[in-house]
Structures are given as C-alpha cells and as structure tokens.
Design a protein around this motif. Sequence first.
Motif, PDB file in Angstrom:
ATOM      1  N   LEU A 143      -4.995   6.675  12.852  1.00 36.75           N
ATOM      2  CA  LEU A 143      -4.515   5.991  11.640  1.00 36.75           C
ATOM      3  C   LEU A 143      -4.577   4.481  11.818  1.00 36.75           C
ATOM      4  N   ALA A 144      -4.112   4.005  12.975  1.00 35.33           N
ATOM      5  CA  ALA A 144      -4.120   2.554  13.212  1.00 35.33           C
ATOM      6  C   ALA A 144      -5.563   2.053  13.331  1.00 35.33           C
ATOM      7  N   THR A 145      -6.403   2.824  14.012  1.00 35.17           N
ATOM      8  CA  THR A 145      -7.778   2.395  14.223  1.00 35.17           C
ATOM      9  C   THR A 145      -8.575   2.352  12.914  1.00 35.17           C
ATOM     10  N   LEU A 146      -8.272   3.310  12.036  1.00 31.68           N
ATOM     11  CA  LEU A 146      -8.985   3.320  10.755  1.00 31.68           C
ATOM     12  C   LEU A 146      -8.347   2.363   9.745  1.00 31.68           C
ATOM     13  N   GLY A 147      -7.183   1.820  10.086  1.00 29.44           N
ATOM     14  CA  GLY A 147      -6.561   0.846   9.194  1.00 29.44           C
ATOM     15  C   GLY A 147      -5.755   1.447   8.059  1.00 29.44           C
ATOM     16  N   TYR A 148      -5.113   2.568   8.317  1.00 27.69           N
ATOM     17  CA  TYR A 148      -4.277   3.165   7.277  1.00 27.69           C
ATOM     18  C   TYR A 148      -2.790   2.950   7.561  1.00 27.69           C
ATOM     19  N   PRO A 149      -2.041   2.528   6.538  1.00 27.42           N
ATOM     20  CA  PRO A 149      -0.606   2.282   6.714  1.00 27.42           C
ATOM     21  C   PRO A 149       0.127   3.584   7.006  1.00 27.42           C
ATOM     22  N   ALA A 150       0.825   3.614   8.125  1.00 27.72           N
ATOM     23  CA  ALA A 150       1.448   4.862   8.544  1.00 27.72           C
ATOM     24  C   ALA A 150       2.677   4.595   9.389  1.00 27.72           C
ATOM     25  N   TYR A 151       3.630   5.472   9.252  1.00 23.47           N
ATOM     26  CA  TYR A 151       4.742   5.528  10.189  1.00 23.47           C
ATOM     27  C   TYR A 151       4.758   6.898  10.843  1.00 23.47           C
ATOM     28  N   GLY A 152       4.915   6.945  12.143  1.00 25.21           N
ATOM     29  CA  GLY A 152       5.317   8.189  12.788  1.00 25.21           C
ATOM     30  C   GLY A 152       6.834   8.211  12.757  1.00 25.21           C
ATOM     31  N   CYS A 153       7.418   9.345  12.400  1.00 28.69           N
ATOM     32  CA  CYS A 153       8.883   9.451  12.343  1.00 28.69           C
ATOM     33  C   CYS A 153       9.319  10.575  13.268  1.00 28.69           C
ATOM     34  N   GLY A 154      10.190  10.262  14.206  1.00 27.10           N
ATOM     35  CA  GLY A 154      10.588  11.306  15.159  1.00 27.10           C
ATOM     36  C   GLY A 154      11.916  11.020  15.825  1.00 27.10           C
ATOM     37  N   ILE A 155      12.103  11.619  16.985  1.00 28.39           N
ATOM     38  CA  ILE A 155      13.377  11.519  17.693  1.00 28.39           C
ATOM     39  C   ILE A 155      13.156  10.862  19.049  1.00 28.39           C
ATOM     40  N   PRO A 192       0.818  -1.219   0.000  1.00 25.40           N
ATOM     41  CA  PRO A 192       0.000   0.000   0.000  1.00 25.40           C
ATOM     42  C   PRO A 192       0.852   1.268   0.000  1.00 25.40           C
ATOM     43  N   LYS A 193       0.171   2.386  -0.179  1.00 29.16           N
ATOM     44  CA  LYS A 193       0.823   3.683   0.007  1.00 29.16           C
ATOM     45  C   LYS A 193       0.855   3.982   1.514  1.00 29.16           C
ATOM     46  N   TYR A 194       1.969   4.518   1.993  1.00 28.44           N
ATOM     47  CA  TYR A 194       2.120   4.867   3.408  1.00 28.44           C
ATOM     48  C   TYR A 194       2.146   6.370   3.585  1.00 28.44           C
ATOM     49  N   VAL A 195       1.608   6.819   4.700  1.00 27.27           N
ATOM     50  CA  VAL A 195       1.901   8.198   5.100  1.00 27.27           C
ATOM     51  C   VAL A 195       3.021   8.145   6.138  1.00 27.27           C
ATOM     52  N   TYR A 196       4.004   8.995   5.929  1.00 24.67           N
ATOM     53  CA  TYR A 196       5.061   9.174   6.925  1.00 24.67           C
ATOM     54  C   TYR A 196       4.752  10.487   7.650  1.00 24.67           C
ATOM     55  N   TYR A 197       4.325  10.378   8.890  1.00 24.85           N
ATOM     56  CA  TYR A 197       3.985  11.584   9.652  1.00 24.85           C
ATOM     57  C   TYR A 197       5.248  12.045  10.362  1.00 24.85           C
ATOM     58  N   MET A 198       5.861  13.087   9.803  1.00 25.62           N
ATOM     59  CA  MET A 198       7.170  13.513  10.281  1.00 25.62           C
ATOM     60  C   MET A 198       6.994  14.618  11.308  1.00 25.62           C
ATOM     61  N   SER A 199       7.526  14.377  12.493  1.00 29.49           N
ATOM     62  CA  SER A 199       7.276  15.336  13.567  1.00 29.49           C
ATOM     63  C   SER A 199       8.409  15.320  14.593  1.00 29.49           C
ATOM     64  N   MET A 200       8.831  16.506  14.986  1.00 33.77           N
ATOM     65  CA  MET A 200       9.827  16.617  16.059  1.00 33.77           C
ATOM     66  C   MET A 200       9.232  16.182  17.395  1.00 33.77           C
TER      67      MET A 200
END
Length: 821
Positions: A131-143, A63-71
């Motif tokens: 995102l997880a509850t709705l079933g969408y492929p996602a990564y949170g990206c952070g530090i 699938p297509k993923y969203v990468y949620y990029m956040s400090m």
Amino acid sequence: MATKKFNKKEFIREVKANVKALYRKNLEEATQQQLFQAVSYAVKDEIIENWLATQEQYEKDDPKYVYYMSMEFLMGRALGNNMINLTIYDDVKEALEEIGLDINVIEDQEPDAALGNGGLGRLAACFLDSLATLGYPAYGCGIRYRYGMFKQKIEDGYQVEVPDNWLKDGNPFELRRPEYAKEVKFGGYVRVEYDEKTGRNYYKQEGYQSVRAVPYDFPIVGYNNNIVNTLRIWDAEAISEFQLDSFDKGDYRKAVEQENLARNIVEVLYPNDNHYAGKELRLKQQYFFISASVQEAVAKYKKNHDDIRKFYEKATFQLNDTHPTVAVAELMRILLDEEGLTWDEAWEVTSKTCAYTNHTIMAEALEKWPIELFSRLLPRVYQIIEEINRRFVAQIEAKYPGDFEKVRKMAIIFDGQVKMAHLAIAAGYSVNGVAQLHTEILKHQELKDFYEMMPEKFNNKTNGITQRRFLLHGNPLLASWITDHIGDEWITDLPQLSKLKVYVDDPKAQQEFMNIKYQNKVRLAKYIQEHNGIEVDPRSIFDVQVKRLHEYKRQLLNILHVMYLYNQIKDHPEMDFYPRTFIFGAKAAAGYRRAKLTIKLINSVADVINNDASIKNKLKVVFIEDYRVSNAEWIFAAADVSEQISTASKEASGTGNMKFMLNGAPTLGTMDGANVEIVEEVGKENAFIFGLSADEVINYEQNGGYHPENIFNSDQDIRRVLMQLINGEYAPDDPERFREIYDSLLNTKSSDRADTYFILADFRSYADAQKRVEEAYRDEAGWAKMAMLNTACSGKFTSDRTIQQYVDEIWHLKKETVKVK
Ligand code: 8GP
C-alpha cells in the motif's frame, strides 16, 4: 524520484549522538543492542520528514483511506526493511563499516515484531508494504500486544513456549500518541430514553467498565517514493484520566477491576492459527481495538466533513477474517447513538464501508460466540446485531418463502450463537477468498447459500508477498544478480522478472544462479550449525517445509516419508541416493497436543537418522527452532525444494509457497490453494505435483468411501513405517509415545474419521513425486533451468498486484504522490 540525499557524515554523527543521549556512552562502550537502538533512531530520523510530508499531502488531498483491520500484523524486523525502502541500505552499511560496525550484527539485535501467528498476519504486513509503495492512503489497525507470538525452544525434542517480551529494550520505531486516546466500554446494561422532541429512542450504556485505548504509530515506509503510511496499534491503559460515571464515584472495587481489564486485554496474542478457541478475553480484544479504530476513523472524517452519511466516500474497512467483524455493529452503534442517523441511513453507510476477507475453510476456525457471553460483554452492540439479524432473516424469508433450512443455515444469530462470518457477509459490500480455488470452494461449498443469495458480493483476490523483504532484503546476492541482468524495475514491478527467461538455457547464467543458491545454503548451514549444532552439507538437496504446524498442512506426511526413505537406505545401502537435508520449521499452538507430538516425532526421527553413521550422511533431518519472519528470509533464499503438501482444499492460499518460488525453489505440492496458480504460471513440468485433488477430497468427505486401513493392509512399506510409530523405533524409552499419531491414521474408534487428512491416500504419490525430485536434481542444467524459471515466473505473486486488485475492484482509492522539500 525526489528522495533526499543520504548524508553519511551526518548519519554517523547522529548515531554517535544517539548513543550518548540514550546511554551516556561512546561507541566503544555501547553494547550491540544499544548500537542497534542508536542506529534505528538515526534511521527513524530519515523517516520522520517523509512521514510528516505524507500526512500533510493526505490532509491537503483529502483522499479515501483503507483501514486494514486485523488482530494480527506479523511484521518481523523493521530496521533492515526501512533502510531497504528508503534506499539507504548500502549507504548505511558503508557508514557503519566506517565506524567499525557490522550491519548484519546490528540488524540481528532487533527482536521480531511477532504480532501474528502465520499466514494471515504476515499477509497483513505484506499488504501494508505494498500500500505504501503503491502510494495508497492506508492505516493498519491492530493491537499492541505486550507479548507477541511465543518464542519456541526445543527441549528434549519437545516444543517449549517462552514468552516473547519484545518491548523490553524499547521499540525505537514506535510513537505513542496519547492525544488520540479513546474510551472503550464493556458490560453494564443499556438504558433506553425516549426523547419527545425528536420522537426517538436514545440508548445509553450504563454500569459498564471501561479502558483507555492509547495508539502507538509505526511508520510504514513505501519503496523509494517518500510515502510513509501508518500502522496504528492500540495499547490499553486504566481509565483514571476519564471521569468515572457519577454513579460510580468512589467505587474502589470497580476501579481495581478496570485496572485489571486494561492490564489483561492487550497482554498476549492468542497463539492459534486456523483455530478458534472461544475465549472471553479474545472477544474483549476484538472489541477493544475495533471500537478504538472505528471511533478514530469517524473522528478523523468529522474533522473536515459535515455529512457523516457520506463517510464511505472517504473510508473503507477491510476486515481481515472474522476477528474484526464486530466493526460492523460498532460503526452502526456510533452512527445511530452518537451521530443520530436513522437505521436505514446508518445501514447504508455501514454496508458501503465494510468488506470481508475469508482466510480459511477449516471448520474449527469459524468464530461463533455464545449469546450469553456476547450480550453480557457488549450489551448495546448485541442489540444492534439482533436487529441486523431480524432484518436479514426477513430478507432470507422474502427470497425463499417457507424455506426454514435457509434461515437455519444463514441467520446471524442461531442456536444460541452469534456467527461472525454471517454478520460480515450480510453487512459487507464485498466478500473475498484468497486464491482462485479457495474462492470457488467458498462459492460452491462453504458459503454456497450466501453466494446464491448475493453473488455480486463475492470475488477473488489471490494473495501475494512483498519482494522488497523476501528477495531484496532476504536474498541480496540473487537480488543484485537479477538487477545486473534485467535492471532494477522488478523491485516495484515484479512481472519484469519474466525477462530472466532468456537466460534459463545459458550455462553461465545457470552456473551463477546455482552458485548464489549454494552460497545461501552455506549461510543457512552456518545458522543451523550455530543454532542446532547439526552439521549439514550444503551440497545436499535442501528440502524445506516451514509454516505453522497443523494437521492439514501434513508435516506428518513429510516425516513419515523420511522414515520410509531411511528404511530404504538401511535395506539397500548400495542404493543410489542423492543426499538430502529435510528442513522443518514450525510452531504449534500451545494447546494443540497432536501438533506438539508431531514436533517430538520429527526431532526423534532426526536424532536417530543424524546419528546413524552407517547411512553416510545421505539423510539429515533438521528442525529449526523458533521459525519466524527474520530467519524465514534466510531459509527461503537457501531452499532447493518447497514443500506445499496440504490436503487439497484445506490451504486457502499459502504465501510461503510464493516466497520459495520467488527465490528459485520449485514446488513439491498438492493442487491446493495458490499452488494451483503457481503451476499455472511456471508450468506443470517445473513443479512436482501429487495427490488427491480438492474435488476428490471433498467427494470422500461428503460421500465416504475412504478406507486407510486398506492401504495399511496392502502396502507393506507404509505398514512398516506406521508400525515404527508404535514399536519404539523412535521412542525406545516409551514405545507408546507416538500411539496417538498411529491411532489418528488408522483408528476409527474416535469420533473422527481415521486419517482425516488423507495422508495414507497420498503417501505413494508423494513418494513418487519425491523420486522425480531426486531425478530432476541430478540433471544439473535441467535443475538450474527449472529453478530460474520459478523465479522468472513468480511475477504474479507480488502483493503489489494483489493490492492493486483490491484497490481497483473493492476499495477504489486514488494514488497519492509525495514530494519532500
Ligand atoms: C491463512 C491460510 O491458512 C493460508 O492458506 C493463507 O495463505 C493465509 O491465511 C493468508 O490468506 N489463514 C490463517 O492464518 C487463519 O485463518 N488464521 C486465523 C485463525 C487466526
């Protein structure tokens, strides 16, 4: 749903085995902290199967993923939330009871994962849940900061910051993934090589320092759907395992520098909210996690795709404010220098991949980096931004020939600075604000020129919050009462709450609803007694303002009003006055002097009022120490009144406002941010609105005409309160202590306009609104109805709705389903 059945016996066996394996102890010998760890590992075991199954399914579906990029990811505690979303909370509770453990005590051992400051960071956490509850492929990206948001102690009324060593006992839910480590390079210079065969220039960064970015994965459990997404946060290690450039071999000094770089880079979260400090280390942090995340996203894509020019079909980057915008240039760098795309090809991919969310119009939050610093730290990335800027300026000039003003206002690099918001807007395919009013202000004020040039990029996504944490976990009594009345679908479909409307006039329902509120107030009163040593009466009105301390949020207006009420009660002891408890909770940025002085003022006023027996407990003031996600859950559940009193136009959205509403507390607020939409949903008659409108504020700011000294001179109640700031009323040992606050409201000496946030302008209408609150509260049935309507009308403010809009209008992801074997 095909979720695995919980096996109580097996679970207990596992908890015991964990205590043994981890600590060589049996249950009776283990400390509560050790028991927390043992229970968490047992819960993690429940998660792992689903985590594997999810990754397997994604692998298969590509699938297509969203990468949620956040400090920032302000996650709070994980254990309770994971049990809730696995739908094993009650089972575990029972299992623990059986072995003599109290689930609340166990949960209370967990330190908050406080990798964020406030609204922006908590929003990121709510989004991952949705995102997880709705079933969408996602990564949170952070530090993976070693030290998160500082812990706040109050000593002698002052805030003292204590380091938050949240990892000291180990973090049971995280997984170190050294196999995905990446190298991130800083400094040095760029060497250009011409290749005759291809006829292209190749750019090589040399003489740099680098660090090894090592990811840690956190499971993000979807609600009752077997889906487990990943929050991937990066730690920094010294490079040792990478080969130093042959050029650098044996360079001891450099090896030490690289050690230090690694140690410093992820050391601590900057504790600023809505404020940019411009520190070099902060830019290093930004590039560090962005470079690692973008490298990883590209590597993941390349594992099963050949054509990097189609990258955007499988990945989109959502940039959480400007902090991650360097992603634009980093993706360009990888596509140009490592993947060999032409500029136009690389630009097409980048501009179809990146999208930007703006979270504030506060001018002091705008990120602009000095060219000198930026180009020294990121020489190749800077070259790329220069080229992006050159082309963007050419576009501006083509569209507005001869209009140099436009270039001045919109260029990415100007006046010796790199403007990160301009980069994000020029490169992104979407720019969104976080509430209707905020987006309108962006379009027509702050980002007007950009909107005029590229209106198609602009859109609104009103924020939301997760009801799983802020109702189901935080307010179990209300949650089960709701489920008893309308079923449990609200857990994943919040607008179902509107079904409660049929009960708002039912006396029995009203009584039950208010009784639950009362019990939650008792729970909070106990917490306050234990943590603050202040006794508060749960029958009084709990009037709550909890959020970061910032001048624009106007905690000062609130406490000045408390001082005014106190004067009234003292002057008219016979006056009818419904007992009130004013509750504050707020951290101030460590370097924000005036905000810290405001905390001292609140505590000083609290001291005087709480110790004045003559007012017969009519007024209490409480400052809750170390306001954070975990105690917030209890505070929202116990609130009668939600203070949302920012200067109109300044609060982009607010999300605390939504959590109060969900828990049945009407809003006392200005027409700012998402308050506007809250009032739209619940009706003006079920909120207490006051103050200047955003248009009026902006008009004053642009055209002048605001004179707080006139209010001071003509309103003696206000004058008296302000004089009490400088006559020692609340600072007998040092009457000058609060002079700065007094001056900020009246003194035009300083370069700022006096009363920048229109506190005096709004004071009277705030006091009137407070009067209306009191009258409304006296009408028990009326209040119960209003409180219930707030809950019933809060459906719009679920982050599930927000995420669905991001998916439909920006990201275009497909829903996944996961079955467990
Ligand atoms: C906040 C806004 O102030 C708040 O109104 C909004 O609800 C929240 O973002 C989520 O959208 N903004 C920030 O926290 C912010 O700008 N922080 C950055 C400086 C760290």
